[in-house]
Design a protein around this motif. Sequence first.
Motif, PDB file in Angstrom:
ATOM      1  N   ASP A  96      18.620  66.265  43.058  1.00 48.03           N
ATOM      2  CA  ASP A  96      18.340  67.426  42.451  1.00 48.03           C
ATOM      3  C   ASP A  96      17.983  68.926  42.956  1.00 48.03           C
ATOM      4  O   ASP A  96      17.783  69.779  42.433  1.00 48.03           O
ATOM      5  CB  ASP A  96      17.007  66.918  41.436  1.00 48.03           C
ATOM      6  CG  ASP A  96      15.892  66.537  42.373  1.00 48.03           C
ATOM      7  OD1 ASP A  96      15.963  66.861  43.561  1.00 48.03           O
ATOM      8  OD2 ASP A  96      14.707  66.489  41.955  1.00 48.03           O
ATOM      9  N   LEU A  97      18.407  68.848  44.168  1.00 57.24           N
ATOM     10  CA  LEU A  97      18.238  70.067  45.064  1.00 57.24           C
ATOM     11  C   LEU A  97      16.828  70.692  45.062  1.00 57.24           C
ATOM     12  O   LEU A  97      16.518  71.490  45.995  1.00 57.24           O
ATOM     13  CB  LEU A  97      19.335  71.143  44.783  1.00 57.24           C
ATOM     14  CG  LEU A  97      20.646  70.477  44.888  1.00 57.24           C
ATOM     15  CD1 LEU A  97      21.801  71.831  44.568  1.00 57.24           C
ATOM     16  CD2 LEU A  97      20.981  70.120  46.456  1.00 57.24           C
ATOM     17  N   ALA A  98      16.157  70.866  44.157  1.00 56.11           N
ATOM     18  CA  ALA A  98      15.035  71.690  43.961  1.00 56.11           C
ATOM     19  C   ALA A  98      14.873  73.078  44.454  1.00 56.11           C
ATOM     20  O   ALA A  98      14.151  73.441  45.391  1.00 56.11           O
ATOM     21  CB  ALA A  98      13.868  70.691  44.712  1.00 56.11           C
ATOM     22  N   LEU A  99      16.156  73.854  43.973  1.00 54.88           N
ATOM     23  CA  LEU A  99      16.139  75.080  44.442  1.00 54.88           C
ATOM     24  C   LEU A  99      15.455  75.962  43.495  1.00 54.88           C
ATOM     25  O   LEU A  99      15.474  75.607  42.079  1.00 54.88           O
ATOM     26  CB  LEU A  99      17.926  75.513  44.577  1.00 54.88           C
ATOM     27  CG  LEU A  99      18.508  74.994  45.922  1.00 54.88           C
ATOM     28  CD1 LEU A  99      19.877  75.488  45.664  1.00 54.88           C
ATOM     29  CD2 LEU A  99      17.620  75.333  47.150  1.00 54.88           C
ATOM     30  N   CYS A 100      15.022  77.213  43.850  1.00 54.18           N
ATOM     31  CA  CYS A 100      14.519  78.050  42.734  1.00 54.18           C
ATOM     32  C   CYS A 100      15.378  78.955  42.261  1.00 54.18           C
ATOM     33  O   CYS A 100      15.674  80.006  43.092  1.00 54.18           O
ATOM     34  CB  CYS A 100      13.102  78.611  43.160  1.00 54.18           C
ATOM     35  SG  CYS A 100      11.947  77.774  43.634  1.00 54.18           S
ATOM     36  N   ASP A 101      16.002  78.979  40.866  1.00 53.63           N
ATOM     37  CA  ASP A 101      17.030  79.586  40.611  1.00 53.63           C
ATOM     38  C   ASP A 101      16.939  81.294  40.653  1.00 53.63           C
ATOM     39  O   ASP A 101      17.731  81.940  40.800  1.00 53.63           O
ATOM     40  CB  ASP A 101      17.274  79.144  39.023  1.00 53.63           C
ATOM     41  CG  ASP A 101      18.218  78.056  39.118  1.00 53.63           C
ATOM     42  OD1 ASP A 101      18.703  77.715  40.031  1.00 53.63           O
ATOM     43  OD2 ASP A 101      18.700  77.562  37.874  1.00 53.63           O
ATOM     44  N   ASN A 102      15.357  81.699  40.300  1.00 53.42           N
ATOM     45  CA  ASN A 102      15.019  82.942  40.417  1.00 53.42           C
ATOM     46  C   ASN A 102      15.024  83.801  41.612  1.00 53.42           C
ATOM     47  O   ASN A 102      15.015  85.159  41.476  1.00 53.42           O
ATOM     48  CB  ASN A 102      13.963  83.273  39.344  1.00 53.42           C
ATOM     49  CG  ASN A 102      12.687  82.502  39.914  1.00 53.42           C
ATOM     50  OD1 ASN A 102      12.878  81.330  40.383  1.00 53.42           O
ATOM     51  ND2 ASN A 102      11.685  83.128  39.806  1.00 53.42           N
TER      52      ASN A 102
END
Length: 262
Positions: free
Chosen positions: A92-98
Amino acid sequence: MIHVSATPVLALRGVSKRFGAVQALTDVELEIHPGEVVALVGDNGAGKSTLVKTIAGVHPIDEGVIEWKGRKVRIDKPHDSQDLGIATVYQDLALCDNLDVVANLFLGSELRRAGVINEVAMEKRAQQLLDTLSIRIPSVRIPVASLSGGQRQVVAIARALVGDPEVVILDEPTAALGVEQTAQVLDLVERLRERGLGVILISHNMADVKAVADQVAVLRLGRNNGVFPVRTTSHEQIIAAITGATDNAVTRRQARTTEAGR
């Protein structure tokens, strides 16, 4: 492929894990050497995720030993795993899109100077890291939301490398990607190997496994069902180990045909 040392950087010896009445892993053995890609394969429910989470410190083991560079270690929580030098990139990568690429790479481990976040140093380090890994993205200052799936995946892997780990675990890194994006991620896996890292690659995709793995470790029903060198093992042999056909349907069928031929 040359092993840097005979001692694996990471080894599991007789590892078992239970959840209540469910035996998820039984006597599992696994060795990862520096500069080696080991693909971990098996059907759903074979224990791959549980195994990764024991190494990552999410599910401490019940029995057995984990060794790091030949010495016994305890991994009871994610910090223990990270402190040793193990980085895990989950599906699920858990990157912050913003946030932009730089902010994502250093999230929780920001570089500071006199107590203030040092944006210039972080941007420079981010660019260096992406360059050494030959990761091509338009800019380290664009929001992660505007990246393609393949670019997001390589950014997540790059983030795992910020702390200079020696073992990287990649959980289905190409699962949702197209052909070109998959190639981008597999190229990166090869560069990790070139840098001398040990890589555990969890994958359902045999083409990916064949493309980059040195060894294939098969799990079946929470147990080892063979470790195969990629170069000398057929696709059929690996599938047979995954499905368990090696010791039932296929051998029985061969036995029947042999008897019928007598």
